[in-house]
Scaffold this motif. Structure first.
Motif, PDB file in Angstrom:
ATOM      1  N   UNK A   1      34.635  -0.644  83.405  1.00 56.47           N
ATOM      2  CA  UNK A   1      35.440  -2.183  83.498  1.00 56.47           C
ATOM      3  C   UNK A   1      35.042  -2.882  84.780  1.00 56.47           C
ATOM      4  N   UNK A  36      32.734  -2.869  86.968  1.00 59.66           N
ATOM      5  CA  UNK A  36      31.187  -3.290  87.471  1.00 59.66           C
ATOM      6  C   UNK A  36      31.288  -4.579  86.192  1.00 59.66           C
ATOM      7  N   UNK A  37      32.434  -4.513  84.937  1.00 64.38           N
ATOM      8  CA  UNK A  37      31.819  -5.544  83.876  1.00 64.38           C
ATOM      9  C   UNK A  37      30.723  -5.055  83.618  1.00 64.38           C
ATOM     10  N   UNK A  38      30.338  -3.720  83.000  1.00 64.62           N
ATOM     11  CA  UNK A  38      29.352  -3.601  81.666  1.00 64.62           C
ATOM     12  C   UNK A  38      29.455  -4.066  80.740  1.00 64.62           C
TER      13      UNK A  38
END
Ligand SMILES: Nc1ncnc2c1ncn2[C@@H]1O[C@H](COP(=O)(O)OP(=O)(O)OP(=O)(O)O)[C@@H](O)[C@H]1O
Ligand SMILES: [Mg+2]
Lengths: 261, 297
Positions: A168, A170-172
């Motif tokens: 979350x 790292x905004x994967x």
């Protein structure tokens, strides 16, 4: 060293010995139709000593029959994993999906292969000659699927929140979260499911072959029962058991390999 | 308006609030340390800023923009490192770089990964899995993973608490070094007053929960670079340490303090009397009990 041999070699041999004795006594006393161990060996020798011989459609070496069964199981099992794993992921990821499908899964799960096969045959009746194969595949797949589905779902739910938080922060992307976090974290659970599924697939094959009369370890068993050659029933049972045991060992080796990560 | 601004932030999980009425402003380029007791809500506070949790009340803004969710611009180093165990050091960092800078060419991404591995001096371990690293090395990977995304603010949740004193000291120096080269805004959570004073520009105590809130902030006017050994004899350092420690202790008065002690019940199974008597671990789980003792001070 001495006690090691005693534990791992001698003690299991005692177990086999006890069963042989009970078998021999039974065939001589109350179950007179049961072939004795010696008679069983006598009439199975040909099948065991030239295990790949092919003398006719239903008269082949025992390993050749086993090979047919294994091919069918591999196909049905592959189908079960292909369908079961994504369903497991959906169950693990979505509460709504779980609420919708969990009850039906719990109801379908305990149904025996013997009950599924006739339905499979009906489903693929239009397939003509291949109806038996498709029906058998359907049966194996639907029976073997459930441990994979349920274990995968449990595994997905057990993915540590910390790993998800990494994703979350790292905004994967969804795809990366799935391939880099969810799948690797679920793998040990998935493999437990895969191992249990293989066990069930192997159970189901016998039922499927018996009812469709396909050549294979189970088909051979049923045919020899009808032909009153009871020795071969025992030969088939031993073969099926040994193969199932070997498959389970193999899978648990794989499973341990993934558990160690 | 300050760079990071928390106004009247409260957070509860259904029961009594864990944090209440938190007000905090951190300027651009500032290094702030928050010191608090274990379990007082430090991780909760930093998760709110990271956007992993939503506050029950109040507002959080970064550079004037309200925070609505997690974003790599607020780089969080987790308390337990949270390295992905199935990825090597380089892969862990590459995952972060690739996902935050998808526009960069693969060569640039690889260069960035290697630069940050080198920065935490782990080039020799780049292809190892986390399980083959020591605690200190894991912590450095976690820091490198976060720094490699070039965050605007670095959030460190007790990054050194799990390490031994020597590793801790060397990593403290590394944080100082990072800070000196990049001048990143840093919020450090710690349970050590000494560590806070050694590293930060400003130290803020967090009162014990439930309903924890931030105390008055203390500016640290010690000249940099700060030397750990010299600091121990510095009168200003001693004054600040006494001040913060007393404040933290002050919050404790009135709060009933308990310690939980492990209690091992005597074993009354017949034993081999020839066996040497050593402190053996308990045999059955039922033998382990816990005892809570009230502290009167
Ligand atoms: N998701 C949650 N649901 C319910 N309660 C929570 C949750 N997260 C934290 N808490 C509670 O909030 C309080 C503070 O937890 P937190 O982890 O923020 O403390 P901490 O100061 O970081 O502790 P430590 O020093 O051990 O890291 C604890 O009492 C904990 O039980
Ligand atoms: Mg914490």
């Amino acid at each position: 060293m001495k006690s090691f041999k005693l534990d791992w070699l001698l003690l299991p041999l005692i177990g086999f010995g006890v069963v042989l004795v009970v078998w021999a006594i039974s065939s001589n006393t109350w179950a007179t139709n049961l072939p004795s161990p010696a008679k069983t060996w006598e009439s199975s020798r040909e099948y065991v000593l030239s295990p790949f011989a092919k003398r006719g459609e239903m008269d082949q070496g025992i390993l050749r029959f086993t090979w047919y069964s294994l091919i069918l199981v591999a196909q049905g099992y592959g189908l079960a994993l292909l369908v079961g794993t994504p369903i497991g992921f959906c169950l693990g990821l979505s509460k709504t999906f779980t609420k919708i499908f969990d009850p039906i899964i719990q109801i379908l799960r305990p149904v025996s292969p013997l009950a599924w096969l006739p339905l499979g045959l009906v489903l693929f009746m239009n397939a003509g000659k291949e109806a038996g194969t498709y029906g058998a595949l359907f049966t194996i797949a639907i029976c073997a699927m459930w441990p994979t589905v349920l274990n995968t779902a449990v595994g997905v739910r057990a993915v540590p929140q910390d790993f998800l938080n990494v994703g979350r922060v790292l905004k994967l992307s969804r795809w990366k979260t799935l391939t880099k976090i969810l799948i690797p974290a679920t793998l040990p659970y998935m493999f437990t499911g895969f191992r249990l599924s293989l066990g069930i697939a192997w159970l189901a094959i016998v039922a499927a072959e018996m009812l469709t009369g396909r050549p294979g370890a189970g088909g051979f068993l049923w045919q020899e029962y009808n032909a009153l050659i009871y020795e071969h029933i025992i030969l088939s049972i031993i073969t099926i058991g040994l193969v199932g045991f070997a498959l389970d060992r193999l899978m648990s080796l794989l499973e341990r390999r993934f558990k160690s990560i | 308006m300050a760079f990071l601004e928390l106004t009247n932030v409260s957070k509860g999980f259904g029961g009594p609030p864990v944090l209440s009425d938190i007000n905090l402003s951190i300027g651009l380029g500032e290094f702030v340390a928050i010191v608090g007791y274990s379990g007082s809500g430090k991780t909760t506070l930093i998760s709110l800023i990271a956007g992993l949790l939503r506050p029950t009340a109040g507002a959080i803004t970064l550079d004037g923009q309200p925070i609505t969710g997690p974003d790599p611009e607020r780089g969080l180093v987790f308390q337990n490192y949270s390295l992905l165990p199935w990825l090597t050091v380089a892969e862990n960092i590459a995952l972060a770089v690739e996902s935050v800078y998808p526009g960069k060419s693969p060569a640039d991404q690889a260069e960035q990964v290697d630069r940050f591995i080198a920065m935490v001096r782990l080039a020799h371990a780049r292809d190892r899995l986390p399980r083959d690293l020591s605690g200190g090395m894991r912590q450095r990977v976690a820091v490198a993973r976060t720094l490699a995304t070039l965050p605007r603010i670095l959030l460190l949740d007790e990054p050194l608490s799990a390490l031994d004193a020597l590793t801790r000291a060397s990593l403290q120096d590394e944080i100082t070094q990072i800070r000196r080269t990049d001048n990143t805004t840093i919020l450090l959570i710690t349970n050590s007053v000494d560590e806070a004073l050694l590293l930060a520009d400003r130290v803020i105590p967090l009162t014990p929960g439930p309903g924890a809130t931030l105390g008055e902030s203390v500016t640290v006017n010690l000249p940099r670079p700060r030397d750990r050994k010299a600091l121990n004899h510095d009168p200003e350092f001693k004054r600040l340490r006494a001040l913060i420690t007393n404040r933290l202790l002050g919050y404790r008065t009135g709060v009933k303090a308990n310690v939980t002690r492990k209690l091992i019940l005597p074993d009354i199974l017949p034993e081999d009397l020839d066996a040497p008597r050593v402190n053996r671990p308990p045999r059955r789980p039922s033998e382990i009990r816990e005892e809570v003792v009230a502290l009167n001070s």
